[in-house]
Scaffold this motif. Structure first.
Motif, PDB file in Angstrom:
ATOM      1  N   ALA A 192       0.846  -1.203   0.000  1.00 16.88           N
ATOM      2  CA  ALA A 192       0.000   0.000   0.000  1.00 16.88           C
ATOM      3  C   ALA A 192       0.875   1.244   0.000  1.00 16.88           C
ATOM      4  N   GLU A 193       1.975   1.214   0.781  1.00 15.22           N
ATOM      5  CA  GLU A 193       2.877   2.377   0.828  1.00 15.22           C
ATOM      6  C   GLU A 193       3.563   2.596  -0.514  1.00 15.22           C
ATOM      7  N   LEU A 194       4.005   1.495  -1.139  1.00 13.03           N
ATOM      8  CA  LEU A 194       4.701   1.630  -2.429  1.00 13.03           C
ATOM      9  C   LEU A 194       3.768   2.204  -3.494  1.00 13.03           C
ATOM     10  N   ASP A 195       2.511   1.775  -3.473  1.00 15.25           N
ATOM     11  CA  ASP A 195       1.531   2.316  -4.421  1.00 15.25           C
ATOM     12  C   ASP A 195       1.246   3.791  -4.144  1.00 15.25           C
ATOM     13  N   ALA A 196       1.058   4.126  -2.859  1.00 18.52           N
ATOM     14  CA  ALA A 196       0.688   5.502  -2.495  1.00 18.52           C
ATOM     15  C   ALA A 196       1.836   6.468  -2.811  1.00 18.52           C
ATOM     16  N   LEU A 197       3.056   6.026  -2.546  1.00 17.15           N
ATOM     17  CA  LEU A 197       4.219   6.865  -2.791  1.00 17.15           C
ATOM     18  C   LEU A 197       4.361   7.174  -4.286  1.00 17.15           C
ATOM     19  N   ALA A 474       3.198  -6.146 -10.068  1.00 16.91           N
ATOM     20  CA  ALA A 474       3.926  -5.227  -9.173  1.00 16.91           C
ATOM     21  C   ALA A 474       5.441  -5.265  -9.379  1.00 16.91           C
ATOM     22  N   PHE A 475       5.926  -6.017 -10.371  1.00 18.94           N
ATOM     23  CA  PHE A 475       7.376  -6.208 -10.492  1.00 18.94           C
ATOM     24  C   PHE A 475       8.134  -4.883 -10.584  1.00 18.94           C
ATOM     25  N   TRP A 476       7.559  -3.896 -11.260  1.00 21.68           N
ATOM     26  CA  TRP A 476       8.230  -2.622 -11.486  1.00 21.68           C
ATOM     27  C   TRP A 476       8.561  -1.880 -10.194  1.00 21.68           C
ATOM     28  N   GLN A 477       7.898  -2.239  -9.090  1.00 19.51           N
ATOM     29  CA  GLN A 477       8.141  -1.509  -7.836  1.00 19.51           C
ATOM     30  C   GLN A 477       9.523  -1.771  -7.260  1.00 19.51           C
TER      31      GLN A 477
END
Ligand code: ZN
Length: 560
Positions: A192-197, A474-477
């Motif tokens: 959730a943090e990685l998406d929000a950031l 989500a690999f790109w994160q």
């Protein structure tokens, strides 16, 4: 005999009141209108920028050499703060110079390209976006901290994500799968943090672009990379070229690797094993590798050998991993001293040789071009800089027997295969970013669907097996450039397309090829990318003939 070129410890902090006063003096002189005085001012300004650059790169180097030293950390924070202020000063000088009557005389002294670079920089900055730039820097640092703070228990150790990386090439498939599972479970907890950031970064960048008068962030992203002789349409055609010519051979490499390994379900955690054999280990320690490099470089060309000897004698190499040292490898330089520095984390793998050749390629360019008349030419745009680095990886192929003995062919095969398979991944990252910034209002779920669509397009062999998070897009994160340096990634693939031509040419004519390479390095960034590579006898990557030619040679070399 070794004699360190650098003073030990942290460099003294410049007197910023005096720096501010010097910038005010530059502005006064430029406003005065005398051509002779303006040319002299540009020379002094250049000298001051070299001093400040030396201070900031030496401070950054000391911090990465010991990240646990609080004084080094504080000094690095001082550099970050100062660079925002200096950017404002430099922008004011550039603005005056681009409208100055002295422009023809300054061009005659330092070349026209500097003006094109300054004009470009002016479009990317306005005092109105200063607060947003500070926020952007903070969000970038948040990503780095978030990723650095992820720890997992694996193989009896508490590891961060870079510590986990070594298991990616473990010969035991179960270990590789376990490491990948541990990584994505841990990243999944921060999903959730990685998406929000990322969402905040995308919306912020879109807003910055609109404040500056762009239609959206893509155009600004290109300008930030100082791309001035190719555009979005050219990049799109290049990506299509990769899809048409490189994706098929990359697919075959993956299929053949799967067959050799006897794996029916070739997966993400098997992708380090693309060659006939596992990547070999160098047959000596770091000092031995350096001495082999010096002797081998001297065989390629005396200038290259002398350069490597100078780097070693001047103690301009910090190669081996140790506690407290920052991860990764990079090359930096100190313009007032006229020398580069190579930093890496040797760990006994074949990657040690690869990273040394790569970073010495950057260093050889920085050394060769150190006397160019503008500090703006010392480091070229990234796609050009990577040509210098990746070309030396290939030019050093004849030396691999020195490092790997009878396993040299295994090294070369692995190197070539991994570079080919990288090309589609590199353009996938680029294509994804175009989709993202075209629709800044998209939801995180929609962005994950965008990544899945580019994966299907460029990485048809890619399988994540039972890894749920990357399987859902989500690999790109895990790719820092996407958060930290938007639109910086295609550069590696453009450079590789050039470096592989250097590889082909060196096979037929090693002497002439090295001569052209040395000349390319000496030119640094005095001209834009396409001019530099074309002058060096390289077919520019946007030419439809470039990719098919290197793929044909690679196919023969890999017996595909
Ligand atoms: Zn590089």
């Amino acid at each position: 005999m070794h004699q360190s070129v650098l003073e030990p410890g942290l460099p003294p902090v410049p007197d910023f009141d005096a720096v501010a006063e010097r910038y005010r003096a530059f502005e006064r002189t430029l406003a005065g209108g005398s051509t002779v005085a303006a040319v002299e001012t540009v020379r002094e300004w250049d000298g001051l920028r070299r001093e400040l650059e030396t201070w900031s790169s030496l401070t950054n180097l000391r911090f990465t050499q010991d990240t646990r030293d609080p004084a080094a950390r504080a000094a690095r924070e001082r550099v970050d703060e100062a660079s925002a202020v200096i950017k404002g000063y430099d922008t004011a000088v550039k603005r005056r110079l681009t409208v100055s009557d002295a422009r023809p005389s300054i061009s005659a002294a330092i070349g026209r390209h500097a003006f094109d670079l300054w004009q470009n920089d002016l479009a990317t900055y306005d005092p109105a976006i200063e607060a947003d730039l500070v926020t952007e820097a903070k969000l970038r640092a948040e990503y780095t901290q978030l990723m650095a703070g992820i720890e997992v228990d694996f193989a009896g150790e508490r590891l961060n994500l870079s510590g986990l990386q070594k298991f990616q090439s473990d010969p035991d498939r179960a270990v590789r799968h376990g490491a990948a599972t541990a990584q994505w479970d841990a990243m999944g907890e921060r999903a959730a943090e990685l998406d929000a950031l990322f969402d905040r970064l995308v919306r912020l960048r879109d807003g910055i672009a609109r404040t500056l008068g762009f239609d959206g962030f893509i155009e600004l992203g290109y300008a930030r990379m100082r791309r001035m002789d190719y555009d979005r349409a050219a990049v799109e055609r290049y990506r299509d070229g990769i899809r048409a010519h490189v994706v098929p051979i990359a697919f075959e490499i993956a299929e053949r690797a799967a067959k050799r390994l006897g794996i029916a379900d070739f997966s993400r955690w098997d992708e380090q094993f693309l060659g006939l054999n596992a990547p070999p280990r160098p047959r000596g320690d770091a000092p031995w590798i350096v001495h082999q490099t010096i002797d081998g470089f001297a065989e390629i060309d005396p200038r290259l050998g002398d350069f490597a000897r100078m780097m070693n004698r001047g103690e301009l190499l910090d190669l081996v991993a140790r506690p407290g040292k920052a991860g990764g490898g990079y090359c930096t330089s100190f313009p007032t001293l006229g020398v580069p520095f190579v930093f890496s984390n040797f760990n006994g793998s074949s990657g040690d040789v690869e990273v040394l050749m790569h970073e010495l390629g950057h260093a050889f360019q920085m050394y060769r071009s150190r006397a160019l008349p503008s500090v703006d030419y010392l480091v070229p745009t990234m796609e050009t800089a990577e040509v210098h680095a990746m070309s030396l990886e290939f030019l050093a192929w004849p030396l691999m027997e020195r490092f790997f003995g009878d396993e040299a062919d295994a090294y070369r095969e692995q190197h070539l295969a991994s570079r080919l398979v990288f090309l589609p991944y590199g353009v996938a990252v680029d294509h994804f970013q175009h989709l993202v910034y075209e629709r800044p209002e998209a939801t995180p779920a929609e962005r994950h669907a965008m990544w899945k669509s580019v994966e299907r397009r460029y990485l048809p062999w890619r399988s994540y097996g039972d890894l749920k998070r990357p399987g859902d897009g989500a690999f790109w994160q895990g790719q820092p450039h996407i958060y930290r340096s938007p639109f910086y990634y295609i550069d590696y693939t453009l450079a590789l397309c050039c470096a592989m031509q250097v590889w082909v040419q060196a096979g037929d004519d090693p002497t002439g090829t090295f001569e052209r390479y040395a000349t390319l390095c000496a030119r640094g960034g005095e001209a834009p990318f396409r001019t530099l590579v074309t002058d060096a006898g390289i077919v520019e990557p946007f030419d439809p003939a470039a990719l098919p030619a290197i793929v044909a040679k690679a196919r023969a070399a890999l017996a595909l």
